[in-house]
Each structure stands twice: as C-alpha cells, then as structure tokens.
Design a protein around this motif. Sequence first.
Motif, PDB file in Angstrom:
ATOM      1  N   TRP A 177      41.344  37.014  38.684  1.00 13.64           N
ATOM      2  CA  TRP A 177      40.320  37.270  39.690  1.00 13.64           C
ATOM      3  C   TRP A 177      39.465  38.454  39.234  1.00 13.64           C
ATOM      4  N   MET A 178      38.424  38.152  38.497  1.00 19.96           N
ATOM      5  CA  MET A 178      37.562  39.210  37.966  1.00 19.96           C
ATOM      6  C   MET A 178      36.121  39.058  38.414  1.00 19.96           C
ATOM      7  N   THR A 179      35.600  37.826  38.399  1.00 11.52           N
ATOM      8  CA  THR A 179      34.175  37.603  38.634  1.00 11.52           C
ATOM      9  C   THR A 179      33.803  37.871  40.088  1.00 11.52           C
ATOM     10  N   GLU A 180      32.648  38.526  40.275  1.00 11.67           N
ATOM     11  CA  GLU A 180      32.088  38.741  41.610  1.00 11.67           C
ATOM     12  C   GLU A 180      30.637  38.266  41.616  1.00 11.67           C
ATOM     13  N   SER A 181      30.180  37.803  42.764  1.00 11.10           N
ATOM     14  CA  SER A 181      28.886  37.109  42.822  1.00 11.10           C
ATOM     15  C   SER A 181      27.725  38.000  42.400  1.00 11.10           C
ATOM     16  N   GLN A 182      27.786  39.280  42.707  1.00 10.79           N
ATOM     17  CA  GLN A 182      26.661  40.154  42.389  1.00 10.79           C
ATOM     18  C   GLN A 182      26.664  40.594  40.932  1.00 10.79           C
ATOM     19  N   SER A 190      31.099  45.329  39.634  1.00 10.20           N
ATOM     20  CA  SER A 190      32.219  44.956  40.507  1.00 10.20           C
ATOM     21  C   SER A 190      32.334  45.930  41.663  1.00 10.20           C
ATOM     22  N   SER A 191      32.530  45.390  42.868  1.00  9.34           N
ATOM     23  CA  SER A 191      32.578  46.240  44.054  1.00  9.34           C
ATOM     24  C   SER A 191      33.940  46.215  44.749  1.00  9.34           C
ATOM     25  N   TRP A 202      49.159  49.551  46.163  1.00 10.06           N
ATOM     26  CA  TRP A 202      47.737  49.714  46.429  1.00 10.06           C
ATOM     27  C   TRP A 202      47.266  48.621  47.380  1.00 10.06           C
ATOM     28  N   ARG A 203      46.065  48.816  47.940  1.00  6.48           N
ATOM     29  CA  ARG A 203      45.426  47.817  48.779  1.00  6.48           C
ATOM     30  C   ARG A 203      44.033  47.529  48.202  1.00  6.48           C
ATOM     31  N   LEU A 204      43.747  46.254  48.012  1.00  8.46           N
ATOM     32  CA  LEU A 204      42.461  45.855  47.444  1.00  8.46           C
ATOM     33  C   LEU A 204      41.578  45.232  48.519  1.00  8.46           C
ATOM     34  N   THR A 205      40.291  45.578  48.472  1.00  5.83           N
ATOM     35  CA  THR A 205      39.311  45.017  49.386  1.00  5.83           C
ATOM     36  C   THR A 205      38.066  44.649  48.591  1.00  5.83           C
ATOM     37  N   GLY A 206      37.646  43.405  48.725  1.00  6.34           N
ATOM     38  CA  GLY A 206      36.461  42.936  48.013  1.00  6.34           C
ATOM     39  C   GLY A 206      36.371  41.431  48.039  1.00  6.34           C
ATOM     40  N   GLU A 207      35.397  40.897  47.310  1.00  6.43           N
ATOM     41  CA  GLU A 207      35.152  39.458  47.266  1.00  6.43           C
ATOM     42  C   GLU A 207      35.139  38.997  45.809  1.00  6.43           C
ATOM     43  N   LYS A 208      35.951  37.992  45.515  1.00  5.78           N
ATOM     44  CA  LYS A 208      36.016  37.428  44.171  1.00  5.78           C
ATOM     45  C   LYS A 208      35.407  36.035  44.194  1.00  5.78           C
ATOM     46  N   TRP A 209      34.522  35.782  43.253  1.00  3.25           N
ATOM     47  CA  TRP A 209      33.629  34.631  43.308  1.00  3.25           C
ATOM     48  C   TRP A 209      34.168  33.397  42.586  1.00  3.25           C
ATOM     49  N   PHE A 210      34.953  33.586  41.536  1.00  2.00           N
ATOM     50  CA  PHE A 210      35.404  32.447  40.726  1.00  2.00           C
ATOM     51  C   PHE A 210      36.846  32.706  40.314  1.00  2.00           C
ATOM     52  N   CYS A 211      37.766  32.204  41.130  1.00  2.00           N
ATOM     53  CA  CYS A 211      39.193  32.457  40.939  1.00  2.00           C
ATOM     54  C   CYS A 211      39.873  31.169  40.508  1.00  2.00           C
ATOM     55  N   SER A 212      40.081  31.011  39.214  1.00  2.59           N
ATOM     56  CA  SER A 212      40.728  29.805  38.717  1.00  2.59           C
ATOM     57  C   SER A 212      42.222  29.852  39.001  1.00  2.59           C
ATOM     58  N   ALA A 213      42.815  28.649  39.062  1.00  5.81           N
ATOM     59  CA  ALA A 213      44.239  28.509  39.396  1.00  5.81           C
ATOM     60  C   ALA A 213      44.540  29.256  40.689  1.00  5.81           C
ATOM     61  N   ALA A 214      43.755  28.940  41.708  1.00  6.94           N
ATOM     62  CA  ALA A 214      43.899  29.635  42.993  1.00  6.94           C
ATOM     63  C   ALA A 214      45.197  29.296  43.697  1.00  6.94           C
TER      64      ALA A 214
END
Length: 344
Positions: A177-182, A190-191, A202-214
């Motif tokens: 999960w690396m790609t983000e739309s912006q 990356s935001s 840790w806690r992660l917050t954000g939006e991932k745009w292209f997550c293969s093998a979801a």
Amino acid sequence: MSRFVQPVPPPADPYAGDALLRSWLERHLGPAGHAAAKGRLHDLAADVTGPLRAAHADAEAHPPTLVRYDPWGARVDRIDTSAGWQEQRAAAARHAVVALPYLPDARGTWGAAARVVQHALLHLYGPESATFSCPVAMADGAAALLSLPDVDGAVRDAWLPRLLSTDPGTAITSGQWMTESQGGSDLGRSSTVGRPAADGSWRLTGEKWFCSAADAAMAVALARPEGAGRGSRVLAPFLVPRYAVDSPLPGGVAPGAPAPGVTVHRLKDKLGTRALPTAEIGLRDAYAVPLGDPAVPGLVRAMTLVVVTRVHNAAAAAGGMRRGLAYARAYADVRHVAGGAWRP
C-alpha cells in the motif's frame, strides 16, 4: 455438413518440454544442483498442466467481488474470491514459490542460487496463475524486508513464518500500500501519517489509491511519521494487519472482519489482472508496526521490497512470453495447410 471446431492443442509440459529452460538451469546450477531441483520442477509442471490450468480459467472467469455489508447492516468489507483463486493460493504455498530461497535446506543445497530455483518455479507457475504471481511477489518482498536486521525481532517472529509457510492452511501473502491519488509514483506527495501509540505500536491515517492483493492478511504501507517533514526519503514502511483477527484494537469479531480503521472503498475495475483484487483503501487510526526505526528515513528500507517485486515483474514478463510461444507452437504443430502439416 457439420461445423468444424478446432480442438485446443495443449502446449508441451512447461518444464520437460522446455529444453532452453533446462539448459539454463544446467549452466547456472551445475548438473548436481539441477538434479536436486528436478523433483520440485516436475511436480509443479504437473500441477500447472492439470489443476492449476483449470484454476486459472476459473479465477479469470470469476473476478473478485466486494461485500460491504452483512445482512444485518454491519460493515464487513469482505472480498470474495473464486475457488480457482484459492487453489492458486494453496499451490503457491505447497510449491514454496515464496519460501524456497529462505528455507535452510534450500540454502544448504543451492546457496544463493536458491533464488535461481525459485525463479524457475515462478517461470512455470506465473503465466497461468491468474496473476496470483502478484501477491507471491509482494509476499517475497515483505519477507525480505522483515528479514532486515533492524526490524524488531518480535514483529519478525510473528509474521515472517506465516509468509514463508508451505502449509496452505497457515501461509499468508502480503499487499503493498504505497500509491496515493495525489502523488502516484511521486511518493514525496504521500499524505498518510503515522502517529506513535502508547503501547509502542503506531496508528496510520490516510488514503491509499492502488492496493494490490487487497485480500492478503497483511500489507506493507508507506506513511510519513508525524513531524518527519516533507519529501519521500523520510517515509517509513509499516506493517498493517488487514483483518481484525491480527489487530489488537477492539472491533469486528466476525470471521474475515477487517481490522479496525481499515476500510475498503471499492475494488478497481481494471483492463487486465482482473482476477487479482486491487482496491482503494482508507486508513483511520489503523494499527501498524514499524519495519525498522521510523525516526530514520525509511524509503531506502522500503526499496528492499520494491526491488524484489520488480525482479518478479521482469521474470513474470519473460515467463508469460514463453508460455505464449508454447501455445503458438502447439497450435502450429497441428496446423494443416495445403493438404499437409505445417512446418516452421
């Protein structure tokens, strides 16, 4: 007059019928090393020409679907995949297409050339795996990342054996999960933000745009540690459990329930790799553990995974072209032109 239908000519056995592959293995492994690999290669080739070819067709004909809610209205974000996809998953574990280069007996037999044997297996497996070769590649990359010496030993011990298991009942794969739309490939934009929790996770917050093998049990996600500044070098890789069963946070208890804070927005409607579930995924204070020290710029650590997956991609392209040639040759061998068999 009956209608003529051309029978489908099966290609040759992908190992026994590929003299070039066998000669390549003989050169790189030596006669003894190649002999030690023949059993594995014959076994996988037999599966490819039998049940896995049928599993490939089934998975391609029945793409994954996303079930967002259960009948009672609870959000479940369940990704349903076909029986063929599940058979490909089991075969990847049984034949150690991820695990082989990490297994002590394989390292003892072939040394660093265990990677050669692994990619020979992938050369047979990948072209008709309904792109299960993608989660295989990401699982291999995640295993390489978890094997780095600066990764916490407890995290390694909890996840690496599952990635390297040859038991289909316990083996898992990984997403990326690396790609983000912006940003797309511009990782510096990356935001997704990572914030430390009191328990050391840790806690992660954000939006991932292209997550293969979801549908994989875990993912390696890039996030910007809080206060780390701008740019791509400071991004750090985190391991994110995909399902509630692997997250210590309170939340869903239904079988297959997503980890708290992980939301599957939708599956991608793709031109290709349709059997592979790829999704847009939202993270809201999702549980994560860092892979290495997040205070140290971590993009270089994440590149361990990326390099491994890129090698897999190149090998998959070569394997796909070779299988395509095998199908073309099989057709040409039975083709009749001008009253006789066609010959090249």
